[in-house]
Design a protein around this motif. Structure first.
Motif, PDB file in Angstrom:
ATOM      1  N   GLU A 119       0.849  -1.183   0.000  1.00 33.10           N
ATOM      2  CA  GLU A 119       0.000   0.000   0.000  1.00 33.10           C
ATOM      3  C   GLU A 119       0.888   1.238   0.000  1.00 33.10           C
ATOM      4  O   GLU A 119       2.061   1.177   0.385  1.00 33.10           O
ATOM      5  CB  GLU A 119      -0.903  -0.001   1.235  1.00 33.10           C
ATOM      6  CG  GLU A 119      -1.847  -1.203   1.318  1.00 33.10           C
ATOM      7  CD  GLU A 119      -2.888  -1.195   0.231  1.00 33.10           C
ATOM      8  OE1 GLU A 119      -3.772  -0.322   0.271  1.00 33.10           O
ATOM      9  OE2 GLU A 119      -2.817  -2.069  -0.663  1.00 33.10           O
ATOM     10  N   ASP A 121       1.258   5.521   0.890  1.00 30.63           N
ATOM     11  CA  ASP A 121       0.789   6.722   1.578  1.00 30.63           C
ATOM     12  C   ASP A 121       1.181   7.932   0.738  1.00 30.63           C
ATOM     13  O   ASP A 121       2.359   8.260   0.612  1.00 30.63           O
ATOM     14  CB  ASP A 121       1.441   6.799   2.974  1.00 30.63           C
ATOM     15  CG  ASP A 121       0.933   7.962   3.804  1.00 30.63           C
ATOM     16  OD1 ASP A 121       0.809   9.075   3.258  1.00 30.63           O
ATOM     17  OD2 ASP A 121       0.684   7.774   5.004  1.00 30.63           O
ATOM     18  N   THR A 122       0.189   8.605   0.153  1.00 33.59           N
ATOM     19  CA  THR A 122       0.476   9.732  -0.740  1.00 33.59           C
ATOM     20  C   THR A 122       0.902  10.993   0.005  1.00 33.59           C
ATOM     21  O   THR A 122       1.517  11.886  -0.584  1.00 33.59           O
ATOM     22  CB  THR A 122      -0.745  10.052  -1.611  1.00 33.59           C
ATOM     23  OG1 THR A 122      -1.877  10.299  -0.772  1.00 33.59           O
ATOM     24  CG2 THR A 122      -1.067   8.891  -2.543  1.00 33.59           C
ATOM     25  N   GLU A 123       0.574  11.078   1.309  1.00 33.44           N
ATOM     26  CA  GLU A 123       1.009  12.252   2.078  1.00 33.44           C
ATOM     27  C   GLU A 123       2.506  12.203   2.335  1.00 33.44           C
ATOM     28  O   GLU A 123       3.221  13.193   2.162  1.00 33.44           O
ATOM     29  CB  GLU A 123       0.251  12.344   3.403  1.00 33.44           C
ATOM     30  CG  GLU A 123       0.657  13.538   4.250  1.00 33.44           C
ATOM     31  CD  GLU A 123       0.013  13.554   5.629  1.00 33.44           C
ATOM     32  OE1 GLU A 123       0.247  14.518   6.371  1.00 33.44           O
ATOM     33  OE2 GLU A 123      -0.693  12.587   5.967  1.00 33.44           O
ATOM     34  N   LEU A 124       2.982  11.029   2.745  1.00 27.06           N
ATOM     35  CA  LEU A 124       4.402  10.881   3.043  1.00 27.06           C
ATOM     36  C   LEU A 124       5.209  10.445   1.824  1.00 27.06           C
ATOM     37  O   LEU A 124       6.429  10.619   1.778  1.00 27.06           O
ATOM     38  CB  LEU A 124       4.585   9.860   4.168  1.00 27.06           C
ATOM     39  CG  LEU A 124       4.056  10.262   5.546  1.00 27.06           C
ATOM     40  CD1 LEU A 124       4.134   9.082   6.510  1.00 27.06           C
ATOM     41  CD2 LEU A 124       4.838  11.441   6.093  1.00 27.06           C
ATOM     42  N   TYR A 127       5.823   3.570   0.753  1.00 26.77           N
ATOM     43  CA  TYR A 127       5.089   2.310   0.851  1.00 26.77           C
ATOM     44  C   TYR A 127       4.847   2.009   2.335  1.00 26.77           C
ATOM     45  O   TYR A 127       5.690   2.308   3.187  1.00 26.77           O
ATOM     46  CB  TYR A 127       5.887   1.177   0.240  1.00 26.77           C
ATOM     47  CG  TYR A 127       5.924   1.184  -1.273  1.00 26.77           C
ATOM     48  CD1 TYR A 127       4.765   0.962  -2.014  1.00 26.77           C
ATOM     49  CD2 TYR A 127       7.119   1.401  -1.956  1.00 26.77           C
ATOM     50  CE1 TYR A 127       4.789   0.954  -3.402  1.00 26.77           C
ATOM     51  CE2 TYR A 127       7.157   1.390  -3.345  1.00 26.77           C
ATOM     52  CZ  TYR A 127       5.991   1.179  -4.063  1.00 26.77           C
ATOM     53  OH  TYR A 127       6.016   1.171  -5.435  1.00 26.77           O
ATOM     54  N   THR A 128       3.694   1.402   2.622  1.00 27.68           N
ATOM     55  CA  THR A 128       3.364   1.077   4.010  1.00 27.68           C
ATOM     56  C   THR A 128       3.266  -0.443   4.185  1.00 27.68           C
ATOM     57  O   THR A 128       4.264  -1.134   4.053  1.00 27.68           O
ATOM     58  CB  THR A 128       2.068   1.789   4.427  1.00 27.68           C
ATOM     59  OG1 THR A 128       0.995   1.438   3.542  1.00 27.68           O
ATOM     60  CG2 THR A 128       2.254   3.309   4.399  1.00 27.68           C
ATOM     61  N   PHE A 158       6.058   0.434   9.448  1.00 28.69           N
ATOM     62  CA  PHE A 158       4.793  -0.184   9.067  1.00 28.69           C
ATOM     63  C   PHE A 158       4.963  -1.700   9.017  1.00 28.69           C
ATOM     64  O   PHE A 158       5.973  -2.214   8.532  1.00 28.69           O
ATOM     65  CB  PHE A 158       4.314   0.355   7.718  1.00 28.69           C
ATOM     66  CG  PHE A 158       3.892   1.799   7.774  1.00 28.69           C
ATOM     67  CD1 PHE A 158       2.601   2.144   8.139  1.00 28.69           C
ATOM     68  CD2 PHE A 158       4.805   2.809   7.491  1.00 28.69           C
ATOM     69  CE1 PHE A 158       2.223   3.478   8.213  1.00 28.69           C
ATOM     70  CE2 PHE A 158       4.433   4.148   7.558  1.00 28.69           C
ATOM     71  CZ  PHE A 158       3.131   4.482   7.920  1.00 28.69           C
ATOM     72  N   HIS A 278       3.568  11.567  12.531  1.00 26.58           N
ATOM     73  CA  HIS A 278       2.784  10.751  11.601  1.00 26.58           C
ATOM     74  C   HIS A 278       2.590   9.344  12.162  1.00 26.58           C
ATOM     75  O   HIS A 278       3.509   8.743  12.715  1.00 26.58           O
ATOM     76  CB  HIS A 278       3.470  10.700  10.247  1.00 26.58           C
ATOM     77  CG  HIS A 278       3.602  12.055   9.605  1.00 26.58           C
ATOM     78  ND1 HIS A 278       2.607  12.613   8.848  1.00 26.58           N
ATOM     79  CD2 HIS A 278       4.611  12.968   9.657  1.00 26.58           C
ATOM     80  CE1 HIS A 278       2.989  13.811   8.431  1.00 26.58           C
ATOM     81  NE2 HIS A 278       4.202  14.056   8.912  1.00 26.58           N
ATOM     82  N   ASN A 280       2.117   5.391  12.513  1.00 22.24           N
ATOM     83  CA  ASN A 280       2.597   4.148  11.913  1.00 22.24           C
ATOM     84  C   ASN A 280       2.259   2.990  12.848  1.00 22.24           C
ATOM     85  O   ASN A 280       1.460   3.158  13.766  1.00 22.24           O
ATOM     86  CB  ASN A 280       4.105   4.227  11.620  1.00 22.24           C
ATOM     87  CG  ASN A 280       4.920   4.523  12.868  1.00 22.24           C
ATOM     88  OD1 ASN A 280       4.405   4.490  13.996  1.00 22.24           O
ATOM     89  ND2 ASN A 280       6.200   4.816  12.697  1.00 22.24           N
ATOM     90  N   ASN A 349       1.286  16.017  -1.974  1.00 21.57           N
ATOM     91  CA  ASN A 349       0.497  14.863  -2.384  1.00 21.57           C
ATOM     92  C   ASN A 349       1.335  14.104  -3.401  1.00 21.57           C
ATOM     93  O   ASN A 349       1.380  14.464  -4.582  1.00 21.57           O
ATOM     94  CB  ASN A 349      -0.848  15.285  -2.976  1.00 21.57           C
ATOM     95  CG  ASN A 349      -1.766  14.088  -3.187  1.00 21.57           C
ATOM     96  OD1 ASN A 349      -1.582  13.057  -2.552  1.00 21.57           O
ATOM     97  ND2 ASN A 349      -2.720  14.228  -4.082  1.00 21.57           N
ATOM     98  N   LYS A 352       1.722   7.561  -6.123  1.00 26.39           N
ATOM     99  CA  LYS A 352       2.384   6.265  -6.065  1.00 26.39           C
ATOM    100  C   LYS A 352       3.282   6.112  -7.286  1.00 26.39           C
ATOM    101  O   LYS A 352       2.853   6.357  -8.417  1.00 26.39           O
ATOM    102  CB  LYS A 352       1.344   5.150  -6.039  1.00 26.39           C
ATOM    103  CG  LYS A 352       1.917   3.754  -5.914  1.00 26.39           C
ATOM    104  CD  LYS A 352       0.789   2.731  -5.856  1.00 26.39           C
ATOM    105  CE  LYS A 352       1.324   1.315  -5.728  1.00 26.39           C
ATOM    106  NZ  LYS A 352       0.224   0.324  -5.638  1.00 26.39           N
TER     107      LYS A 352
END
Length: 442
Positions: A119, A121-124, A127-128, A158, A278, A280, A349, A352
């Motif tokens: 997955e 995270d578009t803010e950071l 990949y999570t 994560f 943030h 996690n 933003n 990916k």
């Protein structure tokens, strides 16, 4: 007698390696216990005494069937694990956010790599975790894959807890502290789990362990550990492993104090007006950003205020807290964060990243040439390019260099992220080869 006790009681004169002879004249820190495999001190490649007992203690404390010490870091364990499970040319599934050592193992075995995308995270812009659905889908689509390799926890903390129908290798280098208190995440589950003791526990750099939870892999992993690990394992490092294990046997009180220190810091940090913590899965791994600061700018601010961060990305910093942190350390960090300037928040933003198109196996990329960065678009990459830390490739040899990839590399460099290419040619050049010299999808 334990290894650390024996090292404290060295009394014979050393007519053996290493050449400093434990002579204090040379003022080499640690040399007083830096020995070779002399009588009574066992041999890590054939442990029968104190080192065998140490590895047994590790497997019992961590809860795995068998554990092997690495003084070549988690990298050695990852190379050994992948080579143990995969023959030359086999297919393997790896998470795209794996460490470069995973890619190196695939290179050595000339493996057919299939990527699993976690997955995002578009803010950071990171990949999570990996979903069970994604694992089930990709393993069904690739029934001939010999293993799956994931990173859990990730560099940013994560976690992916997965069931897998094929052998699962977990790079848990950043999760050695897991499971040592009920407020910490549970330990990783997998056929082979690799952890760096030095990253999150009181142990010296390069110390790691390879846990094997499937007995049919014991001998193969041992064989490859003997191949990749130094034939002269460092006893200063081994001593620190012994000390670390002693601590973990009775460290409940220290981990409780650690929780209190961390809780106090987190509660105070959340009240700072221009600082964001943030979320996690591993609360000990701190992801922090400051309004209006790039990651590099925040890192420099912390450095000027007595704090050396672990690493910086585009818009955040990574800080590693451990059981060895002190009240003073957390107080210094709070003071440094509180002294950031008030700036206008920047909205980020980050999309990916597009998976690069594969032209050929990384092991097939030969006869490369130096190419200007702007002229490399459309050509086959001949080197690994990554931000360090953590060492996760943006592009690997054998993949087509796109405009998007060049823009991402250039943006990271512009924002002060430490971008590295194994050819040492960045920021101006990249090793490439012509795209027509490989078969696309080979």
């Amino acid at each position: 007698m334990k290894l650390s006790n024996k090292l404290d009681d060295l009394h014979t004169y050393p007519f053996h390696m290493p050449g400093h002879k434990r002579n204090p004249q040379f003022r080499i820190t640690g040399s007083e216990m830096d020995i070779t495999e002399i009588d009574g001190f066992d041999n890590l490649h054939n442990p029968t005494g104190v080192l065998k007992q140490l590895e047994k203690d590790i497997s019992e404390i961590f809860g795995y069937q068998k554990s092997m010490i690495s003084v070549n870091g988690s990298t050695c364990g990852i190379l050994a694990a992948i080579c143990a499970l995969c023959e030359k040319g086999d297919k393997i599934i790896i998470a795209r956010n794996c460490h470069k050592s995973v890619y190196n193992a695939c290179f050595l075995q000339e493996l057919d790599v299939v990527y699993l995308e976690p997955e995002f995270d578009t803010e950071l812009g990171i990949y999570t975790g990996i979903t069970q659905e994604a694992v089930d889908k990709i393993t069904k689509e690739n029934p001939d894959a010999k293993a799956l390799v994931i990173t859990s926890p990730t560099y940013e903390g994560f976690i992916s807890e997965l069931d897998c129908k094929i052998p699962l290798i977990v790079d848990a280098a950043h999760g050695a502290h897991f499971g040592f208190s009920d407020w910490l995440p549970a330990r990783a589950k997998g056929d082979i789990v690799i952890q760096s003791l030095h990253k999150t526990l009181p142990c010296l750099t390069q110390t790691a362990v390879v846990h094997i939870n499937n007995s049919k892999y014991f001998d193969r992993v041992k064989m490859y550990m003997d191949i990749f690990e130094s034939s002269s394992p460092n006893y200063v490092l081994l001593n620190s492993v012994d000390k670390c294990v002693d601590f973990l046997k009775d460290g409940n009180a220290e981990f409780a104090q650690y929780k209190n220190r961390l809780d106090t810091f987190l509660s105070k940090a959340k009240k700072l007006k221009n600082i964001t913590l943030h979320k996690n899965d591993d609360r000990t791994r701190l992801i922090l950003s400051a309004d209006g600061y790039t990651g590099a700018e925040l890192s420099e601010h912390l450095r000027k205020n007595g704090i050396e961060p672990e690493g910086a990305s585009l818009n955040y910093v990574i800080l590693i807290s451990t059981v060895a942190d002190t009240d003073r350390g957390f107080d210094l960090l709070l003071k440094a964060l509180d002294s950031t300037e008030k700036r206008k928040p920047l909205k980020h933003n980050i999309s990916k990243p597009e998976m690069p198109q594969k032209a050929c196996k990384s092991s097939d990329v030969k006869h490369t040439e130096i190419t200007g960065v702007k002229d490399s678009i459309g050509k086959i990459c001949g080197t690994y390019i990554y931000a360090y830390p953590p060492g996760i490739p943006i592009i690997v040899p054998g993949e087509i260099i796109s405009q998007e990839i060049i823009e991402a590399i250039s943006l990271n460099i512009k924002k002060g992220v430490n971008m590295i290419s194994d050819d040492n040619l960045l920021p101006d050049n990249i090793l490439t080869k012509a795209a027509e010299s490989c078969t696309i999808g080979a």
